[in-house]
Design a protein around this motif. Sequence first.
Motif, PDB file in Angstrom:
ATOM      1  N   ALA A 166      21.462 -15.964  90.099  1.00 33.24           N
ATOM      2  CA  ALA A 166      20.017 -15.780  90.202  1.00 33.24           C
ATOM      3  C   ALA A 166      19.625 -14.473  89.530  1.00 33.24           C
ATOM      4  O   ALA A 166      20.199 -13.433  89.811  1.00 33.24           O
ATOM      5  CB  ALA A 166      19.588 -15.762  91.665  1.00 33.24           C
ATOM      6  N   SER A 167      18.639 -14.544  88.637  1.00 34.35           N
ATOM      7  CA  SER A 167      18.125 -13.339  88.002  1.00 34.35           C
ATOM      8  C   SER A 167      16.909 -12.875  88.790  1.00 34.35           C
ATOM      9  O   SER A 167      15.777 -13.205  88.470  1.00 34.35           O
ATOM     10  CB  SER A 167      17.753 -13.615  86.542  1.00 34.35           C
ATOM     11  N   ASP A 168      17.174 -12.134  89.834  1.00 37.23           N
ATOM     12  CA  ASP A 168      16.095 -11.670  90.702  1.00 37.23           C
ATOM     13  C   ASP A 168      15.719 -10.235  90.345  1.00 37.23           C
ATOM     14  O   ASP A 168      16.574  -9.408  90.071  1.00 37.23           O
ATOM     15  CB  ASP A 168      16.529 -11.714  92.176  1.00 37.23           C
ATOM     16  N   THR A 169      14.416  -9.968  90.391  1.00 43.80           N
ATOM     17  CA  THR A 169      13.965  -8.606  90.130  1.00 43.80           C
ATOM     18  C   THR A 169      14.397  -7.692  91.263  1.00 43.80           C
ATOM     19  O   THR A 169      14.153  -7.965  92.425  1.00 43.80           O
ATOM     20  CB  THR A 169      12.432  -8.577  89.986  1.00 43.80           C
ATOM     21  N   MET A 170      15.051  -6.588  90.914  1.00 44.40           N
ATOM     22  CA  MET A 170      15.512  -5.638  91.916  1.00 44.40           C
ATOM     23  C   MET A 170      14.512  -4.499  92.129  1.00 44.40           C
ATOM     24  O   MET A 170      14.408  -3.970  93.216  1.00 44.40           O
ATOM     25  CB  MET A 170      16.859  -5.037  91.491  1.00 44.40           C
ATOM     26  N   GLY A 171      13.806  -4.127  91.106  1.00 40.73           N
ATOM     27  CA  GLY A 171      12.889  -3.009  91.244  1.00 40.73           C
ATOM     28  C   GLY A 171      12.499  -2.454  89.891  1.00 40.73           C
ATOM     29  O   GLY A 171      12.584  -3.141  88.874  1.00 40.73           O
ATOM     30  N   THR A 172      12.087  -1.199  89.886  1.00 42.35           N
ATOM     31  CA  THR A 172      11.625  -0.550  88.672  1.00 42.35           C
ATOM     32  C   THR A 172      12.380   0.759  88.461  1.00 42.35           C
ATOM     33  O   THR A 172      12.638   1.493  89.411  1.00 42.35           O
ATOM     34  CB  THR A 172      10.111  -0.247  88.755  1.00 42.35           C
ATOM     35  N   LYS A 173      12.734   1.014  87.223  1.00 39.34           N
ATOM     36  CA  LYS A 173      13.451   2.237  86.867  1.00 39.34           C
ATOM     37  C   LYS A 173      12.561   3.068  85.959  1.00 39.34           C
ATOM     38  O   LYS A 173      11.891   2.533  85.073  1.00 39.34           O
ATOM     39  CB  LYS A 173      14.758   1.871  86.151  1.00 39.34           C
ATOM     40  N   HIS A 174      12.535   4.388  86.197  1.00 39.33           N
ATOM     41  CA  HIS A 174      11.637   5.273  85.458  1.00 39.33           C
ATOM     42  C   HIS A 174      12.433   6.351  84.718  1.00 39.33           C
ATOM     43  O   HIS A 174      13.491   6.785  85.172  1.00 39.33           O
ATOM     44  CB  HIS A 174      10.645   5.948  86.412  1.00 39.33           C
ATOM     45  N   ARG A 175      11.877   6.791  83.614  1.00 38.84           N
ATOM     46  CA  ARG A 175      12.474   7.893  82.855  1.00 38.84           C
ATOM     47  C   ARG A 175      11.376   8.569  82.049  1.00 38.84           C
ATOM     48  O   ARG A 175      10.257   8.042  81.941  1.00 38.84           O
ATOM     49  CB  ARG A 175      13.583   7.388  81.922  1.00 38.84           C
ATOM     50  N   ILE A 176      11.676   9.722  81.486  1.00 37.52           N
ATOM     51  CA  ILE A 176      10.753  10.354  80.543  1.00 37.52           C
ATOM     52  C   ILE A 176      11.372  10.263  79.157  1.00 37.52           C
ATOM     53  O   ILE A 176      12.601  10.238  79.015  1.00 37.52           O
ATOM     54  CB  ILE A 176      10.452  11.818  80.896  1.00 37.52           C
ATOM     55  N   GLY A 177      10.522  10.213  78.119  1.00 38.50           N
ATOM     56  CA  GLY A 177      11.037  10.157  76.755  1.00 38.50           C
ATOM     57  C   GLY A 177      11.744  11.451  76.389  1.00 38.50           C
ATOM     58  O   GLY A 177      12.907  11.461  75.986  1.00 38.50           O
ATOM     59  N   PHE A 178      11.026  12.566  76.547  1.00 35.68           N
ATOM     60  CA  PHE A 178      11.627  13.887  76.304  1.00 35.68           C
ATOM     61  C   PHE A 178      10.819  14.949  77.033  1.00 35.68           C
ATOM     62  O   PHE A 178       9.593  14.857  77.142  1.00 35.68           O
ATOM     63  CB  PHE A 178      11.648  14.234  74.808  1.00 35.68           C
ATOM     64  N   GLY A 179      11.537  15.957  77.507  1.00 37.56           N
ATOM     65  CA  GLY A 179      10.873  17.100  78.139  1.00 37.56           C
ATOM     66  C   GLY A 179      11.731  18.339  78.029  1.00 37.56           C
ATOM     67  O   GLY A 179      12.954  18.269  78.187  1.00 37.56           O
ATOM     68  N   LEU A 180      11.109  19.471  77.707  1.00 34.96           N
ATOM     69  CA  LEU A 180      11.795  20.760  77.713  1.00 34.96           C
ATOM     70  C   LEU A 180      11.307  21.529  78.929  1.00 34.96           C
ATOM     71  O   LEU A 180      10.121  21.852  79.043  1.00 34.96           O
ATOM     72  CB  LEU A 180      11.507  21.552  76.436  1.00 34.96           C
ATOM     73  N   TYR A 181      12.219  21.800  79.859  1.00 36.61           N
ATOM     74  CA  TYR A 181      11.876  22.444  81.125  1.00 36.61           C
ATOM     75  C   TYR A 181      12.371  23.891  81.138  1.00 36.61           C
ATOM     76  O   TYR A 181      13.413  24.200  80.552  1.00 36.61           O
ATOM     77  CB  TYR A 181      12.514  21.704  82.301  1.00 36.61           C
ATOM     78  N   VAL A 182      11.617  24.744  81.816  1.00 37.57           N
ATOM     79  CA  VAL A 182      11.987  26.153  81.941  1.00 37.57           C
ATOM     80  C   VAL A 182      12.248  26.482  83.410  1.00 37.57           C
ATOM     81  O   VAL A 182      11.395  26.243  84.264  1.00 37.57           O
ATOM     82  CB  VAL A 182      10.886  27.081  81.387  1.00 37.57           C
ATOM     83  N   VAL A 183      13.438  27.012  83.678  1.00 38.87           N
ATOM     84  CA  VAL A 183      13.830  27.448  85.017  1.00 38.87           C
ATOM     85  C   VAL A 183      13.831  28.975  85.031  1.00 38.87           C
ATOM     86  O   VAL A 183      14.468  29.602  84.184  1.00 38.87           O
ATOM     87  CB  VAL A 183      15.242  26.930  85.384  1.00 38.87           C
ATOM     88  N   LYS A 184      13.128  29.565  85.987  1.00 38.99           N
ATOM     89  CA  LYS A 184      13.073  31.019  86.112  1.00 38.99           C
ATOM     90  C   LYS A 184      13.684  31.439  87.444  1.00 38.99           C
ATOM     91  O   LYS A 184      13.518  30.742  88.452  1.00 38.99           O
ATOM     92  CB  LYS A 184      11.629  31.517  86.026  1.00 38.99           C
ATOM     93  N   GLY A 185      14.376  32.570  87.435  1.00 42.10           N
ATOM     94  CA  GLY A 185      14.990  33.029  88.675  1.00 42.10           C
ATOM     95  C   GLY A 185      15.343  34.498  88.643  1.00 42.10           C
ATOM     96  O   GLY A 185      15.274  35.153  87.599  1.00 42.10           O
ATOM     97  N   SER A 186      15.730  35.009  89.808  1.00 39.56           N
ATOM     98  CA  SER A 186      16.088  36.417  89.950  1.00 39.56           C
ATOM     99  C   SER A 186      17.140  36.577  91.035  1.00 39.56           C
ATOM    100  O   SER A 186      17.329  35.692  91.873  1.00 39.56           O
ATOM    101  CB  SER A 186      14.859  37.267  90.314  1.00 39.56           C
ATOM    102  N   VAL A 187      17.812  37.727  91.013  1.00 41.07           N
ATOM    103  CA  VAL A 187      18.763  38.096  92.066  1.00 41.07           C
ATOM    104  C   VAL A 187      18.364  39.473  92.580  1.00 41.07           C
ATOM    105  O   VAL A 187      18.342  40.449  91.825  1.00 41.07           O
ATOM    106  CB  VAL A 187      20.217  38.125  91.553  1.00 41.07           C
TER     107      VAL A 187
END
Length: 285
Positions: A166-187
Amino acid sequence: MSELKGKIDFVLLISAANANPNGDPLNGNRPRENFDGYGEISDVCIKRKIRNRFQDMGQKIFVQSDDRADDGFGSLRERAEGCEALKAEMKQGKKANKEKCAQIACREWMDVRSFGQVFAFKGVDVSLGIRGPVSIHQAVSQSPVDIISMQITKSVNSESGKEGKASDTMGTKHRIGFGLYVVKGSVNVQLAEKTGFSQEDADILKEALKTLFENDASSARPEGSMEVCRLYWWQHDEKTPKTPSAKIHRSVKITPKVERPKSFEDYQVEWEPVDSVKPEVYDFV
């Protein structure tokens, strides 16, 4: 273990290509985005990846993922009670020395002395909160992201009694085409002195950031879809530098070269000198 030499600031640039960098469970696991359409990765998600890298590098971790647990404990309480020194001190209940409990926990687990931790368990009179020196912002993409959705199906029977597949629909999968993310932090040095976060721990943190996506592949993030592009790392000579972290973080200027960036090369990334030490720069693209 040597004391932390001075305050640390860092900026990490990471890219996601045809991947879901951080799904939102309250929104069908769609990639997180703000109201302006820019992608987001929560600080909790980033800390989870750092913890995993600490673990891969042989460090003892308190908050372990169930699928990566390497010490046989099935809960945080079991892991806390598995430390005999901590268990003995906490058993004293109201007479327990909270400062001593914190020192034991920080000495035992690297993520506790890095990020801090709340120890509060049902039926245990003593509870304590430890504030860690490593702070991390949520990551935000430098351009709005396009979310792509697709339905997925299964071609096998989950239950017996059906004829054929049976080819039953399980759900939906999501993604982004492209993204450049910036992570900032300190110690923070003052907090590092309280938890025992050392210069050697800082070097391990730097290595974890460089290799953030090692052993992190999944169906939502296939191997190679998440990439560390560049790391800026400032180690100051002072505990409290004259230049605030916000200004140091803003010194990394990122400008898109095209209207719809599809790769790291579609951005111009520059460092603008500020009144502080020069950063160590690590390129990976």
